[in-house]
Design a protein around this motif. Sequence first.
Motif, PDB file in Angstrom:
ATOM      1  N   UNK A 263       9.072  73.882  30.571  1.00  0.00           N
ATOM      2  CA  UNK A 263       9.905  74.317  30.372  1.00  0.00           C
ATOM      3  C   UNK A 263      11.487  74.526  30.411  1.00  0.00           C
ATOM      4  N   UNK A 264      11.838  72.771  30.973  1.00  0.00           N
ATOM      5  CA  UNK A 264      12.736  72.464  31.583  1.00  0.00           C
ATOM      6  C   UNK A 264      13.554  72.104  29.955  1.00  0.00           C
ATOM      7  N   UNK A 265      15.053  72.395  29.911  1.00  0.00           N
ATOM      8  CA  UNK A 265      15.478  72.266  28.158  1.00  0.00           C
ATOM      9  C   UNK A 265      15.583  70.647  28.215  1.00  0.00           C
ATOM     10  N   UNK A 266      16.271  70.265  26.863  1.00  0.00           N
ATOM     11  CA  UNK A 266      15.667  68.574  26.791  1.00  0.00           C
ATOM     12  C   UNK A 266      16.891  68.571  26.037  1.00  0.00           C
ATOM     13  N   UNK A 267      17.944  67.784  26.196  1.00  0.00           N
ATOM     14  CA  UNK A 267      18.970  67.369  25.463  1.00  0.00           C
ATOM     15  C   UNK A 267      18.318  66.350  24.710  1.00  0.00           C
ATOM     16  N   UNK A 268      18.088  65.639  23.491  1.00  0.00           N
ATOM     17  CA  UNK A 268      17.657  65.065  23.563  1.00  0.00           C
ATOM     18  C   UNK A 268      18.710  63.591  22.495  1.00  0.00           C
ATOM     19  N   UNK A 269      20.108  64.637  22.745  1.00  0.00           N
ATOM     20  CA  UNK A 269      21.305  63.879  22.208  1.00  0.00           C
ATOM     21  C   UNK A 269      22.175  62.777  23.406  1.00  0.00           C
ATOM     22  N   UNK A 270      21.457  63.493  24.832  1.00  0.00           N
ATOM     23  CA  UNK A 270      22.613  62.740  25.653  1.00  0.00           C
ATOM     24  C   UNK A 270      21.885  61.573  26.106  1.00  0.00           C
ATOM     25  N   UNK A 271      23.146  60.648  25.902  1.00  0.00           N
ATOM     26  CA  UNK A 271      23.556  58.756  25.847  1.00  0.00           C
ATOM     27  C   UNK A 271      23.242  58.714  27.629  1.00  0.00           C
ATOM     28  N   UNK A 272      23.593  59.654  27.533  1.00  0.00           N
ATOM     29  CA  UNK A 272      23.155  59.590  29.518  1.00  0.00           C
ATOM     30  C   UNK A 272      22.382  60.161  30.900  1.00  0.00           C
ATOM     31  N   UNK A 273      21.179  60.299  29.568  1.00  0.00           N
ATOM     32  CA  UNK A 273      19.709  60.876  29.813  1.00  0.00           C
ATOM     33  C   UNK A 273      19.157  60.040  31.193  1.00  0.00           C
ATOM     34  N   UNK A 274      19.292  59.024  31.297  1.00  0.00           N
ATOM     35  CA  UNK A 274      18.754  57.409  31.428  1.00  0.00           C
ATOM     36  C   UNK A 274      19.747  57.403  33.228  1.00  0.00           C
ATOM     37  N   UNK A 275      21.059  57.653  33.206  1.00  0.00           N
ATOM     38  CA  UNK A 275      21.504  57.901  34.482  1.00  0.00           C
ATOM     39  C   UNK A 275      20.683  58.658  35.977  1.00  0.00           C
ATOM     40  N   UNK A 276      20.378  57.974  36.708  1.00  0.00           N
ATOM     41  CA  UNK A 276      19.366  59.635  37.648  1.00  0.00           C
ATOM     42  C   UNK A 276      17.624  59.400  37.240  1.00  0.00           C
ATOM     43  N   UNK A 277      17.290  59.080  36.464  1.00  0.00           N
ATOM     44  CA  UNK A 277      15.829  59.473  35.707  1.00  0.00           C
ATOM     45  C   UNK A 277      14.763  58.368  36.516  1.00  0.00           C
ATOM     46  N   UNK A 278      14.073  59.699  36.713  1.00  0.00           N
ATOM     47  CA  UNK A 278      12.080  59.440  36.724  1.00  0.00           C
ATOM     48  C   UNK A 278      11.840  58.844  35.696  1.00  0.00           C
ATOM     49  N   UNK A 279      10.902  57.454  36.255  1.00  0.00           N
ATOM     50  CA  UNK A 279      10.084  56.682  34.932  1.00  0.00           C
ATOM     51  C   UNK A 279       8.876  56.451  35.391  1.00  0.00           C
ATOM     52  N   UNK A 280       8.237  57.345  34.633  1.00  0.00           N
ATOM     53  CA  UNK A 280       6.636  56.625  35.493  1.00  0.00           C
ATOM     54  C   UNK A 280       6.354  56.056  33.990  1.00  0.00           C
ATOM     55  N   UNK A 281       5.980  54.426  34.862  1.00  0.00           N
ATOM     56  CA  UNK A 281       5.358  53.555  34.397  1.00  0.00           C
ATOM     57  C   UNK A 281       3.356  53.921  33.862  1.00  0.00           C
ATOM     58  N   UNK A 282       3.234  53.849  32.522  1.00  0.00           N
ATOM     59  CA  UNK A 282       1.629  53.761  31.981  1.00  0.00           C
ATOM     60  C   UNK A 282       1.239  52.460  31.790  1.00  0.00           C
ATOM     61  N   UNK A 283       0.127  51.924  32.752  1.00  0.00           N
ATOM     62  CA  UNK A 283       0.071  50.993  32.136  1.00  0.00           C
ATOM     63  C   UNK A 283      -1.719  50.485  31.636  1.00  0.00           C
TER      64      UNK A 283
END
Length: 543
Positions: free
Chosen positions: A5-25
């Motif tokens: 439900x959370x809107x995402x700005x796909x053009x945001x160039x700073x999305x990675x700052x403070x992002x939480x990334x989930x690693x999949x093996x």
Amino acid sequence: MDAAAKPVDWADRNWWRGATIYQIYPRSFQDTDGDGVGDLRGIEQRLDHIADLGADAIWISPFFKSPMKDFGYDVEDYTRVDPMFGTNEDFDAVIRKARSLGLRVMVDLVFSHTSDRHPWFQESRLSRDNAKSDWYVWADPSPDGTVPNNWLSMFGGSSWRWDSQREQYYLHNFLASQPDLNLHNPEVQEALLDVLRFWLERGVSGFRFDVINFYFCDRYLRSNPPLPRELRNDSIAPSVNPYNHQLHLFDKNQPENLDFLRKLRAVMEPYAAAAVGEVGDAQRGLEIMAEYTTGNDKVHMCYPFELLQPKKLTAPLLEETFHRMNRAAPDAWPCWAYTNHDTVRLPTRWNASDAALRSYAVLLMCLRGSACIYQGEELGLPEAELAYEDLQDPYGKEFWPQFKGRDGARTPMAWTQGTNGGFSTAQKPWLPVVSTHLERAVETQAGVPGSMLEHYRKALRLRRDYPTLRHGAMDALWTQGDLIQFLRLGVETIFCAFNLGDGTVEARPPEGNWMVMGTDTGAKPPAASVTLGPWEFCLARRV
């Protein structure tokens, strides 16, 4: 579903700052065709779990065509999905499903080396004067026929392998079947940039660059000096590996890397894509990370090994880590991780109790930088204990039993308490699902108050709810014994204090009016002096 439900700005160039990334093996996430190995359709099927967790992006370890001698980190074709994992169209489906859930997709690219089956290497080894003869690092033998220098492989022994067809040695920093590319050659660089463009056009939002500091070696192939015993560190290679006996001045960390990183960044910029680089260096990891992420023209973020090493995280160690990083480059952007597919899982590596794991999870969300979470970390999974006959990792087979390899962190995800943890219908998956993981399966924790999974969901929500934790500065870092406390500064001021030990400590917020935050994660309210018991923490914002 909150994340969907959370809107995402796909053009945001700073999305990675403070992002939480989930690693999949991918080999171990979800198998849908019953062959005992995970696949891309399995990832698509299980993306809801990651969205519910509250992650911003997924990083998928290599799924490209490969002979799998190093389980995908030996690439035979950079632009084709290995049939073991599915098809390129299956990957497109993962992209579509991820976007529908507000998740960005990052793929893991290995640019320092390829498989020896890659067509580039097959052509390169034919002769010394063909079109790709200089695409790999080749060298003549020493006058007595021995290797060109003293460089060592991460997987043990010399990093040089004799090729009888060219009557030369080729460099391999890892397995002998993983020859190193010669990035001093502009044609090689351009070929790799084309790989980047291929996946960007396919819709990915970024990349994880494997061993980013190994891209270039010294042009003159000078030998490394010895490293004094007292300076040896087993955060990169186990102590039984002689790799630790050298100061790696010439086989990696070369200055030419900076210009190539700028080229990578330039290709990514039009797509609002971002990259995290793995810095594999025990001596200068933080300083290299700072060098690679400053100036807004190289990679966006890197993760060093300070929180991935065997040595247990303490308040003084964390303070020293941030002070070193700030001295090297205050604007450097780290991507912190406690565990990944190459390390012993956190509960086992640091002998961490559930109380400690909960505190570590919240701490990760409060540190300046981005964060990586490895599959199963949100369940509190310990390292899987495996018999020698179950091992698949060549690294573990080489140094068994002193070093058991990386398979204990790579066993399949436990979704249920049923057969193979709900991972596969195969009679025998590629690695076994152990009983200690079945006890912590997703189905046993989802929706259960106080479970590790629900705690991680709350911890990630904390970072989403307070932009200062994602983007803000970090100041007033101070430690005393097991206590570490600091401020996060942004649209508001946030006070964070953690007891990283089994005793009792007293935390003292700066003067002012403070309101507790994160109570659902177990945070204690602020006071002039806050007593924190073992592994307790206080979080508050200034009002």
